[in-house]
Design an enzyme around this catalytic site. Structure first.
Site, PDB file in Angstrom:
ATOM      1  N   GLU A 127       0.799  -1.237   0.000  1.00  0.00           N
ATOM      2  CA  GLU A 127       0.000   0.000   0.000  1.00  0.00           C
ATOM      3  C   GLU A 127       0.827   1.281   0.000  1.00  0.00           C
ATOM      4  O   GLU A 127       0.543   2.208   0.754  1.00  0.00           O
ATOM      5  CB  GLU A 127      -0.968  -0.022   1.189  1.00  0.00           C
ATOM      6  CG  GLU A 127      -1.921  -1.197   1.129  1.00  0.00           C
ATOM      7  CD  GLU A 127      -2.862  -1.316   2.321  1.00  0.00           C
ATOM      8  OE1 GLU A 127      -2.941  -0.390   3.136  1.00  0.00           O
ATOM      9  OE2 GLU A 127      -3.531  -2.367   2.425  1.00  0.00           O
ATOM     10  N   ASN A 169       2.019  -5.167  -3.162  1.00  0.00           N
ATOM     11  CA  ASN A 169       0.612  -5.449  -2.878  1.00  0.00           C
ATOM     12  C   ASN A 169      -0.148  -4.161  -2.593  1.00  0.00           C
ATOM     13  O   ASN A 169       0.331  -3.309  -1.836  1.00  0.00           O
ATOM     14  CB  ASN A 169       0.548  -6.373  -1.644  1.00  0.00           C
ATOM     15  CG  ASN A 169      -0.823  -6.921  -1.348  1.00  0.00           C
ATOM     16  OD1 ASN A 169      -1.446  -7.530  -2.205  1.00  0.00           O
ATOM     17  ND2 ASN A 169      -1.300  -6.730  -0.119  1.00  0.00           N
ATOM     18  N   HIS A 205     -10.574  -5.939  -2.381  1.00  0.00           N
ATOM     19  CA  HIS A 205     -11.654  -5.693  -1.414  1.00  0.00           C
ATOM     20  C   HIS A 205     -12.769  -5.004  -2.203  1.00  0.00           C
ATOM     21  O   HIS A 205     -12.665  -3.814  -2.504  1.00  0.00           O
ATOM     22  CB  HIS A 205     -11.158  -4.808  -0.270  1.00  0.00           C
ATOM     23  CG  HIS A 205     -10.096  -5.462   0.566  1.00  0.00           C
ATOM     24  ND1 HIS A 205     -10.345  -6.582   1.327  1.00  0.00           N
ATOM     25  CD2 HIS A 205      -8.784  -5.169   0.737  1.00  0.00           C
ATOM     26  CE1 HIS A 205      -9.232  -6.938   1.956  1.00  0.00           C
ATOM     27  NE2 HIS A 205      -8.272  -6.109   1.615  1.00  0.00           N
ATOM     28  N   GLU A 232      -6.343 -10.514  -1.180  1.00  0.00           N
ATOM     29  CA  GLU A 232      -7.158 -10.244   0.019  1.00  0.00           C
ATOM     30  C   GLU A 232      -8.635 -10.200  -0.347  1.00  0.00           C
ATOM     31  O   GLU A 232      -9.399  -9.358   0.159  1.00  0.00           O
ATOM     32  CB  GLU A 232      -6.738  -8.915   0.677  1.00  0.00           C
ATOM     33  CG  GLU A 232      -5.260  -8.856   1.033  1.00  0.00           C
ATOM     34  CD  GLU A 232      -4.850  -7.588   1.773  1.00  0.00           C
ATOM     35  OE1 GLU A 232      -5.728  -6.834   2.249  1.00  0.00           O
ATOM     36  OE2 GLU A 232      -3.641  -7.346   1.878  1.00  0.00           O
ATOM     37  N   ASP A 234     -12.408 -10.138  -0.774  1.00  0.00           N
ATOM     38  CA  ASP A 234     -13.710 -10.210  -0.087  1.00  0.00           C
ATOM     39  C   ASP A 234     -14.655  -9.313  -0.862  1.00  0.00           C
ATOM     40  O   ASP A 234     -14.229  -8.350  -1.496  1.00  0.00           O
ATOM     41  CB  ASP A 234     -13.638  -9.854   1.411  1.00  0.00           C
ATOM     42  CG  ASP A 234     -12.904  -8.579   1.741  1.00  0.00           C
ATOM     43  OD1 ASP A 234     -12.775  -7.699   0.872  1.00  0.00           O
ATOM     44  OD2 ASP A 234     -12.453  -8.444   2.901  1.00  0.00           O
TER      45      ASP A 234
HETATM   46  O1  G3I Z   1      -4.682  -7.797  18.981  1.00  0.00           O
HETATM   47  C1  G3I Z   1      -5.211  -6.572  19.494  1.00  0.00           C
HETATM   48  C2  G3I Z   1      -5.864  -6.781  20.815  1.00  0.00           C
HETATM   49  O2  G3I Z   1      -4.883  -7.190  21.745  1.00  0.00           O
HETATM   50  C3  G3I Z   1      -6.523  -5.483  21.240  1.00  0.00           C
HETATM   51  O3  G3I Z   1      -7.189  -5.666  22.442  1.00  0.00           O
HETATM   52  C4  G3I Z   1      -7.497  -5.021  20.181  1.00  0.00           C
HETATM   53  C5  G3I Z   1      -8.174  -3.709  20.543  1.00  0.00           C
HETATM   54  O4  G3I Z   1      -8.027  -2.736  19.533  1.00  0.00           O
HETATM   55  O5  G3I Z   1      -6.798  -4.840  18.987  1.00  0.00           O
HETATM   56  C6  G3I Z   1      -6.201  -6.026  18.501  1.00  0.00           C
HETATM   57  O6  G3I Z   1      -5.507  -5.719  17.324  1.00  0.00           O
HETATM   58  C7  G3I Z   1      -6.289  -5.525  16.181  1.00  0.00           C
HETATM   59  C8  G3I Z   1      -5.829  -6.503  15.118  1.00  0.00           C
HETATM   60  O7  G3I Z   1      -6.493  -6.257  13.909  1.00  0.00           O
HETATM   61  C9  G3I Z   1      -6.072  -7.952  15.524  1.00  0.00           C
HETATM   62  O8  G3I Z   1      -7.457  -8.177  15.672  1.00  0.00           O
HETATM   63  C10 G3I Z   1      -6.090  -4.104  15.700  1.00  0.00           C
HETATM   64  O9  G3I Z   1      -6.659  -3.191  16.619  1.00  0.00           O
HETATM   65  C11 G3I Z   1      -6.716  -3.925  14.353  1.00  0.00           C
HETATM   66  O10 G3I Z   1      -6.345  -2.646  13.839  1.00  0.00           O
HETATM   67  C12 G3I Z   1      -6.213  -4.982  13.391  1.00  0.00           C
HETATM   68  O11 G3I Z   1      -6.874  -4.812  12.158  1.00  0.00           O
HETATM   69  C13 G3I Z   1      -6.239  -5.408  11.054  1.00  0.00           C
HETATM   70  C14 G3I Z   1      -5.942  -4.338  10.012  1.00  0.00           C
HETATM   71  O12 G3I Z   1      -5.374  -4.964   8.871  1.00  0.00           O
HETATM   72  C15 G3I Z   1      -4.975  -3.301  10.540  1.00  0.00           C
HETATM   73  O13 G3I Z   1      -4.743  -2.335   9.599  1.00  0.00           O
HETATM   74  C16 G3I Z   1      -7.175  -6.439  10.478  1.00  0.00           C
HETATM   75  O14 G3I Z   1      -7.315  -7.523  11.397  1.00  0.00           O
HETATM   76  C17 G3I Z   1      -6.637  -6.976   9.163  1.00  0.00           C
HETATM   77  O15 G3I Z   1      -7.625  -7.760   8.531  1.00  0.00           O
HETATM   78  C18 G3I Z   1      -6.289  -5.813   8.246  1.00  0.00           C
HETATM   79  O16 G3I Z   1      -5.733  -6.343   7.059  1.00  0.00           O
HETATM   80  C19 G3I Z   1      -5.390  -5.394   6.064  1.00  0.00           C
HETATM   81  C20 G3I Z   1      -4.175  -5.933   5.349  1.00  0.00           C
HETATM   82  O17 G3I Z   1      -3.146  -6.201   6.262  1.00  0.00           O
HETATM   83  C21 G3I Z   1      -3.701  -4.952   4.277  1.00  0.00           C
HETATM   84  N1  G3I Z   1      -4.781  -4.600   3.376  1.00  0.00           N
HETATM   85  C22 G3I Z   1      -6.010  -4.133   4.007  1.00  0.00           C
HETATM   86  C23 G3I Z   1      -6.492  -5.145   5.036  1.00  0.00           C
HETATM   87  C24 G3I Z   1      -7.818  -4.715   5.634  1.00  0.00           C
HETATM   88  O18 G3I Z   1      -7.686  -3.540   6.362  1.00  0.00           O
END
Ligand code: G3I
Length: 300
Positions: A127, A169, A205, A232, A234
Site C-alpha cells: 500500500e 501489494n 476488497h 485479500e 472479499d
Molecule cells: O490484537 C489486538 C488486541 O490485543 C486489542 O485488544 C485489540 C483492541 O483494539 O486490537 C487487537 O488488534 C487488532 C488486530 O487487527 C487484531 O485483531 C487491531 O486493533 C486492528 O487494527 C487490526 O486490524 C487489522 C488491520 O489490517 C490493521 O490495519 C485487520 O485484522 C486486518 O484484517 C487488516 O488487514 C489489512 C491488510 O493487512 C492490508 N490490506 C487491508 C487489510 C484490511 O484492512
C-alpha cells in the site's frame, strides 16, 4: 474438484485464506481451513508490529503458529507484509531519515531470512501508492526516507531469501485507474532496471464484483513479466456470488495469475464487520458465493 484448494490445484493454482492465530483453537474454523484451503496468509501475525516489537528484537511466536501449522499440513504460506505505513511498532513510527531507512532494511533482512524456505511469496511492500488521481506515492515516514525505499526493500528481500517470490501489494488497483497505472509504471521501471520484483498482489476488497477492466488490468501487469495474485479477496453486496465467480474466471484466464486468497474464512472472521463479504456464514456453512466460486474454479 470438490474443495476450493483441490479445484484451484487442477489448474496449478492455489486457493488460500487469511487466518488469525487467535482462532486456531476453534475447530469449526480449522475444519474449514484444512478442508478447503491449500495456502494461508497471516492476517496480522507477520506484520512489523508483531514481529519486531522492540528494535532489533524479533518475536516470531504468533507467525510461527500460523506458518508451522500450515506447513505441517502441506499448505503454502504467503508472507504479509514486510513494510507498510500501518501496523508499525511504536518505536518505528517516531523514526525518520537514515535511522528509519536502516531500521526498515534490517527488518526486511531479518524477517525474510527467518522465514526463508517457509514463505513462498512475500508482500515486500504494502500500500505505498496514494489514492485518487495522482498516480504517485503515498506520503509516509518510509516514503520520506527517499523515493528509492521500495527498491531498497526489494533488493534486501532478494538478498535475504532468493527463493521467495517478491510482490508489491495494494488495494483500489484492481481496475485500470491512476493508482494502478502508478504501480504499473513502477513495476515496468523495476523490470527494466533489474530491481528484483516477481509479482503484484491485487487485494480486491470489492463490492458486488470486480471492475469491468479487471482482467485487462491483471493482464497488463502479467505482460510485464511478473506473476499476479489476488491477495485479500472479499466482496460485499447483493451480487457477491456472481462477483466471486467473475474474479475466479479473470484469474483463470491469465496464465500468470497463480492464486487467489480470501481475506478470512467466515463472515464473522472478516475485518469488514457487518458486510458478510466471505464464502462461509457465521456458523461455517457454505454460502451461495462458495458454490459460485467452486463452480468457477471447476470451469462451469
Ligand atoms: O490484537 C489486538 C488486541 O490485543 C486489542 O485488544 C485489540 C483492541 O483494539 O486490537 C487487537 O488488534 C487488532 C488486530 O487487527 C487484531 O485483531 C487491531 O486493533 C486492528 O487494527 C487490526 O486490524 C487489522 C488491520 O489490517 C490493521 O490495519 C485487520 O485484522 C486486518 O484484517 C487488516 O488487514 C489489512 C491488510 O493487512 C492490508 N490490506 C487491508 C487489510 C484490511 O484492512
Amino acid at each position: 474438484g470438490t474443495t476450493l484448494g483441490a479445484s484451484a490445484a487442477e489448474s496449478g493454482r492455489y486457493f488460500g485464506a487469511a487466518i488469525a492465530a487467535g482462532r486456531l483453537s476453534d475447530s469449526v474454523y480449522t475444519g474449514i481451513l484444512d478442508r478447503e484451503f491449500n495456502s494461508v496468509t497471516a492476517e496480522n501475525e507477520m506484520k512489523w508490529d508483531a514481529t519486531e516489537p522492540s528494535q532489533n528484537s524479533f518475536n516470531y511466536s504468533r507467525g510461527d503458529q500460523i506458518a508451522n501449522r500450515a506447513l505441517a499440513r502441506g499448505q503454502k504460506v504467503r508472507g504479509h507484509a514486510l513494510l507498510w505505513h500501518q501496523q508499525q511498532p511504536g518505536w518505528a513510527q517516531g523514526m525518520s531519515g537514515t535511522a528509519l531507512r536502516n531500521a526498515a532494511i534490517n527488518h526486511v533482512t531479518k524477517v525474510a531470512t527467518y522465514y526463508r524456505g517457509k514463505v513462498f511469496a512475500w508482500d515486500v511492500v504494502n500500500e505505498a501508492f496514494a489514492d485518487g488521481g495522482s498516480g504517485g506515492r503515498r506520503d509516509s515516514n518510509l516514503q520520506r526516507t527517499g523515493n528509492d525505499w521500495i527498491e531498497a526493500a526489494f533488493r534486501a528481500a532478494r538478498a535475504a531469501d532468493p527463493t521467495a517470490k517478491l510482490c508489491y501489494n495494494d488495494y483500489n488497483t484492481d481496475g485500470i485507474n491512476a493508482k494502478s497505472t502508478g504501480v504499473y509504471n513502477m513495476v515496468r521501471d523495476f523490470r527494466s532496471r533489474g530491481v528484483p520484483i516477481d509479482c503484484v498482489g491485487f487485494q480486491s476488497h470489492l463490492t458486488n464484483g470486480p471492475p469491468s477492466d479487471y482482467q485487462a488490468n491483471l493482464q497488463r501487469f502479467a505482460d510485464l513479466g511478473v506473476d499476479v495474485q489476488i491477495t485479500e479477496l472479499d466482496i460485499a453486496g447483493s451480487s457477491q456470488a456472481n462477483g466471486f465467480a467473475s474474479v475466479v474466471r479473470a484469474c483463470k484466464a491469465i496464465a500468470r495469475c497463480t492464486g487467489i486468497t480470501v481475506w478470512g474464512i467466515r463472515d464473522s472472521d472478516s475485518w469488514r464487520t457487518g458486510e458478510n463479504p466471505l464464502l462461509f456464514d457465521n456458523s461455517g456453512n457454505k454460502k451461495a458465493a462458495y458454490t459460485s466460486t467452486l463452480n468457477a474454479l471447476n470451469g462451469s
